[in-house]
Design an enzyme around this catalytic site. Structure first.
Site, mmCIF file in Angstrom:
data_model
loop_
_atom_site.group_PDB
_atom_site.id
_atom_site.type_symbol
_atom_site.label_atom_id
_atom_site.label_comp_id
_atom_site.label_asym_id
_atom_site.label_seq_id
_atom_site.Cartn_x
_atom_site.Cartn_y
_atom_site.Cartn_z
ATOM 1 N N CYS A 44 -81.763 23.237 51.761
ATOM 2 C CA CYS A 44 -80.536 23.873 51.274
ATOM 3 C C CYS A 44 -80.223 23.477 49.829
ATOM 4 O O CYS A 44 -79.431 24.147 49.149
ATOM 5 C CB CYS A 44 -79.352 23.493 52.170
ATOM 6 S SG CYS A 44 -79.671 23.822 53.905
ATOM 7 N N ILE A 280 -91.772 23.233 77.330
ATOM 8 C CA ILE A 280 -91.788 23.672 75.924
ATOM 9 C C ILE A 280 -90.376 24.121 75.521
ATOM 10 O O ILE A 280 -89.802 25.035 76.121
ATOM 11 C CB ILE A 280 -92.810 24.808 75.703
ATOM 12 C CG1 ILE A 280 -94.215 24.322 76.093
ATOM 13 C CG2 ILE A 280 -92.767 25.277 74.249
ATOM 14 C CD1 ILE A 280 -95.313 25.343 75.888
ATOM 15 N N TYR A 431 -49.793 19.646 55.706
ATOM 16 C CA TYR A 431 -49.215 20.299 54.540
ATOM 17 C C TYR A 431 -48.518 19.326 53.595
ATOM 18 O O TYR A 431 -47.728 18.472 54.012
ATOM 19 C CB TYR A 431 -48.185 21.359 54.981
ATOM 20 C CG TYR A 431 -47.209 21.701 53.865
ATOM 21 C CD1 TYR A 431 -47.678 22.306 52.689
ATOM 22 C CD2 TYR A 431 -45.864 21.379 53.946
ATOM 23 C CE1 TYR A 431 -46.816 22.584 51.640
ATOM 24 C CE2 TYR A 431 -44.992 21.655 52.906
ATOM 25 C CZ TYR A 431 -45.478 22.259 51.752
ATOM 26 O OH TYR A 431 -44.639 22.524 50.714
#
Ligand code: FAD
Length: 824
Positions: A44, A280, A431
């Protein structure tokens, strides 16, 4: 006996699985086969090393085989490709890519984390020189090496997905001029068009040429140049191409050993990430997942899900109770100064699943601020939510400068727990003014949706905005806001004047109300509904959505506006002591605050003064150029810094359009209409000078010729025209065309007129005939009043070409859309 576990692929999913396995079971024998030269690297981060944002290449190499051995006792074999899975003998065949040697290895449990590969469709020339993909460290190294070699500094990215957009930005950061070619009409497919438009504009502003709705037909590489021919036949030359067209899962090993793949080539697994062969496992990009929103199987190739699947597979192998419950595509991307994040489904994916907008799903768009508007640095966020009629949230998207990822993370959590828009209204989110508002944007999304679902309010989405005879577009913004731009065909009644003007609105019509972002229009809709306007609708996202949706992708835009600004800079001598610079601080103010502050400053400024206004409102930044265009002031500078914008405006004359005194319904500004009643030579000249001037400013001009004014447009020689006696006499008494007109004053048997014509020639003023011709070329609409023609016995054959014929209604229709209406 200890378990023998083999993992194919040693990056996101594989490495995460291996380390968790070790933490679960100290005795297990764990081998990772990785065909590339690196394990556990940060794929990334690759675009950011190209852009030199991540300076150190080593920073991308999170782990080495030695480190993984020392820390986790993992046996990591790089440059070893697994070429076959033998399920019967529980063995894999592995090729040592350096020596060419083939070996076999046995497993108790096999984890397939082979990831995906970039698509390289069979486009002619795609394997030519200087055409690359970016997927791993060697890809990145080759791109960087070639970027340093190429002679010109133009690069082209093909594909506008996450990686394409990141690469484009980083190529710009590296000093390249970049074009991005994309087959669809938008970049970033997980976002809906109107949200992608915000990114288009920003990418254009950063100088990226966006070539959308156009695919590549062929490449031709020669001498440091790649010629790209697109499907519509256009040719682009560039030095280097990075392909980012999409990915396909690396599932051939699974297919060849007889296990099931889905129709996109993904490995079919159950919730325990096991294939039909319970020994698997498949994880990461190669495995299909359940979409949490609709419960259907899909492919979501992202690092977060790959890492989580790795951890869960390891737990299941260790005998723990665990299952992978699915993915929902929560993702985020940096696009220069913007952040774009989304989660869940978008409109396209919902419609692919057969859902119908309005019936099965609903959308709302809002444009709140990242934090309290009064605290410095508040920036706009464009947000969209998608939900079903029960309120269940299906998806969300957001684009903005700040606080975008945290909002989508909150919404992602709500979706994960099956939450509804009603839950959003109840969320208690932290906030303080520097971080959010007491009603956080996420709460706001909930309120808007709740209003809609409880039928208090009806919305119209921007793509369904109609403007027809049955509809009134009502702008309830303040006058100063409207000066920043308006929706064509809209009428204007500011919210605080709505009650007293409500009777001017036609109750039988559909009324679509808009303000800047949808808040004042919400109040206006409440007034209208309570006054019996049953068909009052709020335009979702208001004028901000309209402006974004209608953004015209134009690679020349930035260059053009920059050069206009450059030109303006040359014209203004700011160092001159006589130039007064008035500072206006509108930081932290929400719309319409900055527009009102600018308006006040203009009232007190003199012609030639410069107003420098600092803002943090992206809407103002976007609109200020339009404001200057419509008011005649000059935009000298419009720049974006890290935490806001600076706009410098040089004040023209005092025709600033101050309109605070205006009340009631105001027609859309800009168009000009004129009733040309007189056939006096001087008045005709004046009317055409004004018409041409307005047309050259890009305004729509309609001239309505009635009574004597029609004579201006008569031909000198009309040939034989059938008329009765009275018509003939009347026609003979009136001037036949522009050359026969007289001055309104001091005509002196034509002497005065000759003098004026001489002066006009000397001063290089166009003759009346030239002015008429220019007006036709400029697209000025000349309408001849048919009623007057009838009264005066003038026939169409007598009138010059290039005019239209109409009645008073066509004039009034144009007048309704104009801000200047002259009677000459
Ligand atoms: P990978 O991490 O790709 O690992 C697969 C490995 O398997 C590869 O190294 C490959 O060489 C190896 N392999 C394949 N076949 C064999 C074989 N037969 N034998 C041995 N080895 C084999 N996702 C995000 O969520 N956010 C981002 O910002 C983001 N940015 C990205 C940027 C770039 C440039 C790229 C390329 C990807 C990005 N991704 C991002 C996607 C993310 O990296 C992948 O979703 C994730 O790595 C998938 O993990 P995985 O284990 O399935 O596959």
């Amino acid at each position: 006996m200890s378990k023998r576990i083999i993992i194919i692929g040693g990056v996101a999913g594989g490495a995460s699985c291996a380390t968790r396995l070790r933490r679960n079971d100290e005795e297990a024998s764990i081998t990772i086969y990785e065909k590339g030269p690196y394990v556990s690297f940060a794929n990334c981060g690759l675009p950011y090393h190209i852009g030199n944002v991540i300076k150190s290449r080593d920073a991308l190499l999170i782990n080495t085989p030695e480190a993984l051995k020392n820390k986790f006792n993992l046996d990591v074999k790089i440059k070893h490709e697994v070429i076959k899975i033998d399920r019967e003998n529980k063995q894999v065949e592995v090729k040592n890519l350096e020596s060419g040697e083939i070996l076999t290895d046995s497993y108790d449990k096999l984890v397939v984390s082979t990831g995906s590969s970039p698509l390289r469709p069979p486009i002619p020339g795609i394997d030519g020189d200087n055409i690359f993909s970016l997927w791993d460290i060697p890809d990145m190294d080759v791109i960087i090496e070639n970027l340093d070699k190429v002679k010109s500094n133009h690069a082209t990215v093909i594909g506008g997905g996450f990686i394409g957009v990141e690469v484009a930005e980083n190529l710009v950061d590296r000093g390249f001029d970049v074009s991005l070619i994309e087959l669809s009409n938008q970049v970033m497919p997980p976002f809906d068009f109107e949200m992608a438009q915000v990114l288009h504009r920003h990418m254009n502003e950063k100088g990226i040429e966006l070539i959308l709705s156009n695919g590549v037909k062929s490449f031709e590489s020669s001498d440091d140049n790649v010629k790209i021919t697109t499907n519509n036949g256009e040719v682009y030359n560039t030095s280097l191409v990075v392909l980012s067209i999409g990915v396909k899962p690396n599932s051939s090993l699974i297919k060849e050993c007889g296990l099931e793949l889905n129709n996109r080539g993904g490995v079919v697994v159950d919730e325990k990430l096991q294939t039909a062969d319970k020994d698997i496992f498949a994880i990461g990009d190669v495995a299909e997942v359940i979409h949490i929103v609709n419960g259907q199987k899909t492919m979501i190739p992202l690092a977060g899900p790959a890492n989580k699947m790795g951890r869960i597979a390891a737990d299941i192998i260790a005998g723990k109770e665990a299952e992978y419950k699915g993915s929902m595509g929560a993702s985020v991307v940096k696009v220069f100064d913007l952040t774009a994040a989304c989660v869940g489904m978008n409109e396209k994916s919902l419609e692919r699943n057969g859902l119908v907008k309005g019936k099965d799903y609903i959308t709302n768009v809002i444009h709140p601020k990242s934090h309290a508007g009064y605290y410095p640095g508040a920036m706009g966020i464009d947000m969209k939510i998608l939900y079903d009629p029960t309120g269940k949230i299906l998806g969300a998207q957001a684009v903005g400068f700040e606080g975008v990822d945290k909002r989508i993370d909150v919404l992602s959590s709500v979706i994960k727990f099956g939450g509804t828009v009603y839950d959003l209204t109840e969320l208690e989110l932290c906030y303080a003014p520097p971080y959010s508002s007491a009603k956080d944007p996420v709460n706001m999304l909930g309120y808007v949706a709740e209003n809609l679902l409880t039928h208090n309010e009806s919305f119209v989405d921007i793509e369904n905005l109609e403007n027809n005879e049955d509809t009134i577009l009502l702008d309830v913004r303040k006058d100063a806001e409207r000066m920043m731009g308006a929706i064509e065909g809209s009428i204007h009644i500011p919210l605080d004047k709505l009650r007293e003007n409500v009777d001017k609105l036609d109750k039988s019509k559909k009324i679509i109300v808009f303000c800047a972002v949808g808040l004042s229009s919400h109040s206006a809709c409440r007034i209208l509904k309570q006054k019996g306007f049953d068909r009052a609708y709020n335009l979702s996202g208001g004028y901000t959505s309209y402006r974004i949706y209608n953004y015209k992708i134009n690679s020349q835009l930035k260059k053009a506006s920059v050069s206009r600004i450059e030109q303006a800079k040359e014209n203004v001598q700011e160092d001159d002591d006589n130039v007064k610079v008035i500072q206006v601080d509108a930081c932290g103010m929400q719309c319409p605050g900055p527009a009102l502050k600018l308006h006040d400053a203009i009232k007190n400024a003199k012609s030639g003064d410069v107003i420098e206004i600092q803002t943090t409102d992206s809407g103002f930044f976007a609109d200020v150029e339009g404001f200057c265009n419509s008011t005649g002031h000059t935009l000298i500078k419009n720049e974006q810094g890290n935490r806001g914008y600076v706009s410098r405006i040089r004040i023209a004359g005092k025709q600033d359009g101050s309109s605070d005194e205006q009340t009631g319904i105001v027609a859309l500004p800009h168009d000009k209409t004129m009733v040309v009643f007189s056939n006096d030579f001087d008045k005709a000249i004046a009317s055409f000078i004004i018409a041409n001037g307005a047309a050259s400013m890009g305004r729509d001009v309609t001239m309505f010729f009635t009574f004597w004014g029609i004579n201006i447009l008569r031909k000198k020689h009309a040939g034989k025209v059938r008329k009765n006696m009275v018509e003939k006499m009347f026609g003979a008494m009136m001037p036949k065309g522009s050359s026969k007109l007289k001055l309104s004053k001091m005509n002196m048997a034509g002497m005065g007129k000759s003098m004026i014509k001489g002066i006009m020639r000397k001063k290089n003023v166009l003759s009346l005939e030239e002015l008429i011709e220019t007006a036709i070329k400029n697209g000025v609409k000349m309408v001849v009043c048919t009623m007057s023609m009838d009264l005066m016995g003038i026939k169409k054959e007598e009138i010059i070409d290039g005019v239209e014929y109409g009645g008073v209604v066509s004039y009034l229709d144009a007048a309704e859309r104009s801000d200047v209406n002259l009677f000459i």
